[in-house]
Design a protein around this motif. Structure first.
Motif, mmCIF file in Angstrom:
data_model
loop_
_atom_site.group_PDB
_atom_site.id
_atom_site.type_symbol
_atom_site.label_atom_id
_atom_site.label_comp_id
_atom_site.label_asym_id
_atom_site.label_seq_id
_atom_site.Cartn_x
_atom_site.Cartn_y
_atom_site.Cartn_z
ATOM 1 N N GLU A 1 0.824 -1.204 0.000
ATOM 2 C CA GLU A 1 0.000 0.000 0.000
ATOM 3 C C GLU A 1 0.861 1.259 0.000
ATOM 4 N N ASP A 2 1.889 1.267 0.836
ATOM 5 C CA ASP A 2 2.775 2.428 0.927
ATOM 6 C C ASP A 2 3.541 2.624 -0.376
ATOM 7 N N TYR A 3 4.053 1.532 -0.933
ATOM 8 C CA TYR A 3 4.833 1.601 -2.169
ATOM 9 C C TYR A 3 3.977 2.124 -3.321
ATOM 10 N N LEU A 4 2.792 1.525 -3.490
ATOM 11 C CA LEU A 4 1.946 1.890 -4.626
ATOM 12 C C LEU A 4 1.432 3.318 -4.521
ATOM 13 N N SER A 5 1.083 3.756 -3.309
ATOM 14 C CA SER A 5 0.584 5.126 -3.170
ATOM 15 C C SER A 5 1.697 6.136 -3.424
ATOM 16 N N THR A 6 2.924 5.823 -2.986
ATOM 17 C CA THR A 6 4.066 6.711 -3.239
ATOM 18 C C THR A 6 4.377 6.759 -4.735
ATOM 19 N N LEU A 7 4.361 5.601 -5.373
ATOM 20 C CA LEU A 7 4.613 5.537 -6.815
ATOM 21 C C LEU A 7 3.536 6.290 -7.583
ATOM 22 N N GLU A 8 2.280 6.099 -7.184
ATOM 23 C CA GLU A 8 1.166 6.783 -7.845
ATOM 24 C C GLU A 8 1.319 8.299 -7.777
ATOM 25 N N LYS A 9 1.635 8.794 -6.593
ATOM 26 C CA LYS A 9 1.792 10.240 -6.415
ATOM 27 C C LYS A 9 2.912 10.772 -7.300
ATOM 28 N N PHE A 10 4.016 10.039 -7.367
ATOM 29 C CA PHE A 10 5.152 10.485 -8.173
ATOM 30 C C PHE A 10 4.806 10.487 -9.655
ATOM 31 N N LEU A 11 4.214 9.392 -10.143
ATOM 32 C CA LEU A 11 3.876 9.308 -11.563
ATOM 33 C C LEU A 11 2.881 10.387 -11.968
ATOM 34 N N ASN A 12 1.906 10.650 -11.099
ATOM 35 C CA ASN A 12 0.912 11.677 -11.422
ATOM 36 C C ASN A 12 1.500 13.083 -11.416
ATOM 37 N N SER A 13 2.683 13.250 -10.819
ATOM 38 C CA SER A 13 3.323 14.570 -10.787
ATOM 39 C C SER A 13 4.127 14.851 -12.050
ATOM 40 N N LEU A 14 4.354 13.823 -12.871
ATOM 41 C CA LEU A 14 5.178 13.994 -14.059
ATOM 42 C C LEU A 14 4.374 14.624 -15.185
ATOM 43 N N ALA A 15 5.085 15.248 -16.104
ATOM 44 C CA ALA A 15 4.444 15.945 -17.218
ATOM 45 C C ALA A 15 4.119 14.967 -18.339
ATOM 46 N N LEU A 16 3.254 13.995 -18.017
ATOM 47 C CA LEU A 16 2.843 12.995 -18.990
ATOM 48 C C LEU A 16 1.344 12.802 -18.845
ATOM 49 N N SER A 17 0.578 13.269 -19.827
ATOM 50 C CA SER A 17 -0.874 13.254 -19.695
ATOM 51 C C SER A 17 -1.429 11.849 -19.581
ATOM 52 N N SER A 18 -0.783 10.852 -20.208
ATOM 53 C CA SER A 18 -1.319 9.496 -20.186
ATOM 54 C C SER A 18 -1.139 8.831 -18.837
ATOM 55 N N LEU A 19 -0.391 9.488 -17.921
ATOM 56 C CA LEU A 19 -0.170 8.882 -16.617
ATOM 57 C C LEU A 19 -1.234 9.253 -15.610
ATOM 58 N N GLU A 20 -2.213 10.053 -16.013
ATOM 59 C CA GLU A 20 -3.233 10.434 -15.061
ATOM 60 C C GLU A 20 -4.068 9.218 -14.705
ATOM 61 N N GLY A 21 -4.198 8.958 -13.410
ATOM 62 C CA GLY A 21 -4.949 7.809 -12.966
ATOM 63 C C GLY A 21 -4.595 7.473 -11.548
ATOM 64 N N LYS A 22 -5.134 6.368 -11.064
ATOM 65 C CA LYS A 22 -4.911 5.986 -9.681
ATOM 66 C C LYS A 22 -4.642 4.494 -9.611
ATOM 67 N N ILE A 23 -3.528 4.122 -9.016
ATOM 68 C CA ILE A 23 -3.223 2.711 -8.799
ATOM 69 C C ILE A 23 -4.130 2.236 -7.683
ATOM 70 N N SER A 24 -4.933 1.211 -7.963
ATOM 71 C CA SER A 24 -5.872 0.777 -6.948
ATOM 72 C C SER A 24 -5.770 -0.702 -6.628
ATOM 73 N N SER A 25 -5.159 -1.481 -7.483
ATOM 74 C CA SER A 25 -5.082 -2.911 -7.257
ATOM 75 C C SER A 25 -3.964 -3.466 -8.117
ATOM 76 N N VAL A 26 -3.643 -4.730 -7.911
ATOM 77 C CA VAL A 26 -2.610 -5.346 -8.718
ATOM 78 C C VAL A 26 -3.197 -6.337 -9.699
ATOM 79 N N GLY A 27 -4.500 -6.279 -9.907
ATOM 80 C CA GLY A 27 -5.133 -7.066 -10.946
ATOM 81 C C GLY A 27 -4.939 -8.550 -10.822
ATOM 82 N N GLY A 28 -4.777 -9.055 -9.584
ATOM 83 C CA GLY A 28 -4.618 -10.489 -9.398
ATOM 84 C C GLY A 28 -3.205 -10.975 -9.573
ATOM 85 N N LEU A 29 -2.268 -10.099 -9.788
ATOM 86 C CA LEU A 29 -0.873 -10.514 -9.913
ATOM 87 C C LEU A 29 -0.297 -10.809 -8.548
ATOM 88 N N HIS A 30 0.667 -11.706 -8.491
ATOM 89 C CA HIS A 30 1.276 -12.127 -7.231
ATOM 90 C C HIS A 30 2.784 -12.068 -7.353
#
Length: 340
Positions: free
Chosen positions: A310-339
């Motif tokens: 949770e800590d890793y993904l939220s930190t990564l999400e905040k960083f990616l959303n701060s970059l000047a890349l319009s396609s990165l807008e979004g929110k990491i919410s799950s790992v889609g069943g990956l393990h």
């Protein structure tokens, strides 16, 4: 944040490697023995029309001629807060995530990083590290030049780039930067194209840190023996190893990349000196680089996302959303069943 809790149980269980995430098709194309390109193929014209006027009919399968195809499965979106995005018909319009993996990385473990970025509308270039690139740095420099030349190919040369380097992958990246830092016009463009760079569990510190890393990675049961053999090897071939490593440290401290950076590390990592990482961060900040970091008191080398999802993904999400890349807008919410 509520949906991020879904990731915690998933990261703590074991599963067989998979080529699936979130039900969307992707293509894996081998560029060389150690470099693989993953991307979402553009949908056929009829499928793009269907996206505007949905029907109950299933989407067509991927074109086998494009390369090895897979689907992203799991039933839950990796991103929330925005509708699913259809792949761009122009790959050149999509940002490129260059992932420098750790030594001996398993397919399933690397896959969870790949899928996070694919779901954010990015293509992924996986650059795998070989122990001989580290033990004989001249070969590592040759490999770094190969990576740089791949990034200069027409399908990649005009794309904005985000870098994610884990463990010894940071050394492979540095060998690539060593060529970019030489000032040659054909290599200088990479630094300007990088919009953000992420470092996870960098192997940084003394030669002993590097030797410990080899022992833990290559033959864990003989860790002490491998460490001592590596230290002897570094001493015997100092001009071909230790001197190269020292030069690489200087290249990294004076990296030509000045885009925002993010570091993940921990206090108990035997392969990564937290004091050296913090010194590097301070040096970059003095140079005007915007640096964010997340340090844990206890974690596991190259497995921070598994230990602190949770800590890793939220930190990564905040960083990616701060970059000047319009396609990165979004929110990491799950790992889609990956393990892991």
């Amino acid at each position: 944040m509520g949906n991020l809790a879904l990731a915690i149980g998933l990261f703590r269980s074991e599963a067989a490697p998979s080529d699936h995430v979130n039900g969307a098709a992707f293509v894996a194309r081998s560029i060389s023995k150690s470099i693989t390109y993953y991307y979402a193929p553009p949908p056929p014209a009829e499928e793009r029309a269907e996206a505007l006027c949905p029907t109950s009919s299933p989407p067509p399968a991927g074109d086998p001629a494009l390369g090895q195809t897979g689907t992203r499965s799991g039933g839950r979106p990796l991103l929330s807060g925005s509708p699913p995005r259809a792949p761009s018909s122009s790959p050149a319009a999509r940002p490129l995530l260059v992932f420098f993996s750790w030594l001996g990385a398993r397919r399933a473990a690397v896959g969870k990083y790949r899928d996070l970025y694919l779901d954010r509308g990015m293509d992924v270039l996986l650059v795998q590290s070989n122990v001989m690139h580290f033990l004989w740095p001249r070969w590592g420099l040759d490999y770094g030049l190969e990576v740089l030349e791949v990034l200069q190919r027409p399908q990649f040369s005009r794309r904005p780039v985000v870098i994610h380097a884990a463990s010894i992958g940071g050394f492979t990246l540095t060998q690539t930067l060593a060529h970019a830092a030489q000032g040659r016009e054909e290599h200088a463009g990479l630094a300007q194209r990088v919009k953000g760079h992420i470092y996870d569990s960098l192997v940084v510190g003394t030669l002993e840190h590097m030797a410990i890393g080899l022992g833990k990675t290559l033959v864990p049961r003989l860790e002490s023996l491998v460490k001592n053999a590596a230290m002897l090897y570094f001493w015997l071939f100092k001009t071909h190893t230790a001197d190269f490593y020292n030069n690489s440290i200087q290249v990294f401290h004076n990296s030509p990349i000045t885009a925002p950076a993010l570091f993940f590390f921990s206090d108990n990592d035997a392969l990564c000196s937290p004091a050296d990482v913090e010194q590097l961060i301070d040096n970059w900040r003095r140079r005007g680089v915007a640096v964010e970091s997340r340090k844990w008191k206890e974690s596991k080398h190259a497995a921070h996302m598994r230990c602190h999802p949770e800590d890793y993904l939220s930190t990564l999400e905040k960083f990616l959303n701060s970059l000047a890349l319009s396609s990165l807008e979004g929110k990491i919410s799950s790992v889609g069943g990956l393990h892991v």
